[in-house]
Design a protein around this motif. Structure first.
Motif, PDB file in Angstrom:
ATOM      1  N   VAL A   6      39.427 116.678  -4.778  1.00 47.29           N
ATOM      2  CA  VAL A   6      39.987 117.221  -3.222  1.00 47.29           C
ATOM      3  C   VAL A   6      41.560 117.429  -3.941  1.00 47.29           C
ATOM      4  CG1 VAL A   6      40.598 115.178  -2.174  1.00 47.29           C
ATOM      5  CG2 VAL A   6      39.814 117.080  -0.835  1.00 47.29           C
ATOM      6  N   ILE A  40      39.368 121.703   2.954  1.00 41.12           N
ATOM      7  CA  ILE A  40      39.076 121.441   1.427  1.00 41.12           C
ATOM      8  C   ILE A  40      38.367 120.013   1.418  1.00 41.12           C
ATOM      9  CG2 ILE A  40      39.531 121.213  -0.714  1.00 41.12           C
ATOM     10  CD1 ILE A  40      42.506 122.545   0.181  1.00 41.12           C
ATOM     11  N   LYS A  41      37.126 120.343   1.027  1.00 42.92           N
ATOM     12  CA  LYS A  41      36.255 119.205   0.911  1.00 42.92           C
ATOM     13  C   LYS A  41      35.842 118.883  -0.533  1.00 42.92           C
ATOM     14  CE  LYS A  41      33.523 120.450   4.397  1.00 42.92           C
ATOM     15  NZ  LYS A  41      32.345 120.517   5.146  1.00 42.92           N
ATOM     16  N   ALA A  42      35.474 117.642  -0.818  1.00 42.98           N
ATOM     17  CA  ALA A  42      35.019 117.106  -2.246  1.00 42.98           C
ATOM     18  C   ALA A  42      34.560 115.905  -2.202  1.00 42.98           C
ATOM     19  CB  ALA A  42      36.180 117.384  -3.408  1.00 42.98           C
ATOM     20  N   GLY A  75      43.030 126.296   6.606  1.00 45.73           N
ATOM     21  CA  GLY A  75      42.127 125.954   5.432  1.00 45.73           C
ATOM     22  C   GLY A  75      41.561 124.507   5.502  1.00 45.73           C
ATOM     23  N   GLU A  88      45.131 123.756  -6.256  1.00 47.25           N
ATOM     24  CA  GLU A  88      44.829 125.298  -6.417  1.00 47.25           C
ATOM     25  C   GLU A  88      44.880 126.127  -5.145  1.00 47.25           C
ATOM     26  OE1 GLU A  88      43.950 127.002  -9.605  1.00 47.25           O
ATOM     27  OE2 GLU A  88      44.737 125.119 -10.173  1.00 47.25           O
ATOM     28  N   HIS A  89      44.440 125.629  -4.050  1.00 42.02           N
ATOM     29  CA  HIS A  89      44.759 126.451  -2.912  1.00 42.02           C
ATOM     30  C   HIS A  89      46.106 126.630  -2.615  1.00 42.02           C
ATOM     31  CE1 HIS A  89      43.958 127.212   1.317  1.00 42.02           C
ATOM     32  NE2 HIS A  89      45.071 126.582   1.669  1.00 42.02           N
ATOM     33  N   ARG A 139      42.966 118.861   5.520  1.00 40.65           N
ATOM     34  CA  ARG A 139      43.143 119.987   6.526  1.00 40.65           C
ATOM     35  C   ARG A 139      44.604 120.649   6.114  1.00 40.65           C
ATOM     36  NH1 ARG A 139      40.622 116.509   9.612  1.00 40.65           N
ATOM     37  NH2 ARG A 139      38.749 117.333  10.523  1.00 40.65           N
ATOM     38  N   CYS A 140      44.597 121.822   5.512  1.00 42.32           N
ATOM     39  CA  CYS A 140      45.934 122.204   5.004  1.00 42.32           C
ATOM     40  C   CYS A 140      47.067 122.408   6.305  1.00 42.32           C
ATOM     41  CB  CYS A 140      45.666 123.787   4.636  1.00 42.32           C
ATOM     42  SG  CYS A 140      46.834 124.480   3.536  1.00 42.32           S
ATOM     43  N   LEU A 157      41.307 120.790  -5.996  1.00 42.33           N
ATOM     44  CA  LEU A 157      41.140 121.937  -5.021  1.00 42.33           C
ATOM     45  C   LEU A 157      42.232 122.437  -4.224  1.00 42.33           C
ATOM     46  CD1 LEU A 157      37.580 121.045  -4.095  1.00 42.33           C
ATOM     47  CD2 LEU A 157      38.378 122.997  -5.533  1.00 42.33           C
ATOM     48  N   ALA A 158      43.124 121.253  -3.741  1.00 46.25           N
ATOM     49  CA  ALA A 158      44.007 121.358  -2.731  1.00 46.25           C
ATOM     50  C   ALA A 158      45.209 122.184  -3.436  1.00 46.25           C
ATOM     51  CB  ALA A 158      44.404 120.182  -2.258  1.00 46.25           C
TER      52      ALA A 158
END
Length: 64
Positions: free
Chosen positions: A26, A18-20, A16, A32-33, A6-7, A29-30
């Motif tokens: 993960v 993010i799940k992976a 935000g 990049e976010h 959780r951001c 993805l985090a």
């Protein structure tokens, strides 16, 4: 076991989530976010450590 971040738990005022499937996915993805949404130019080792500290393992079938 799916991973979730959780951001807000990292310290941003952001809803935000993010799940992976893996920690590596993960984290990527985090990162990049953080660059796209929060404008971070560099993801430092300190940021990675913080992100890793808030990763949650989701039991099978759980969505959040």
């Amino acid at each position: 076991m799916e991973k979730l971040i959780r951001c807000r738990d990292v310290g941003f005022d952001c809803e935000g989530v993010i799940k992976a499937k893996t920690e590596t996915e993960v984290l990527n993805l985090a990162s990049e976010h953080a660059k796209i949404v929060h404008g971070l130019q560099e993801i430092t080792p300190e940021i990675i450590t913080k992100i890793k500290s808030v990763i949650v393992d989701l039991p099978e079938g759980k969505t959040s």
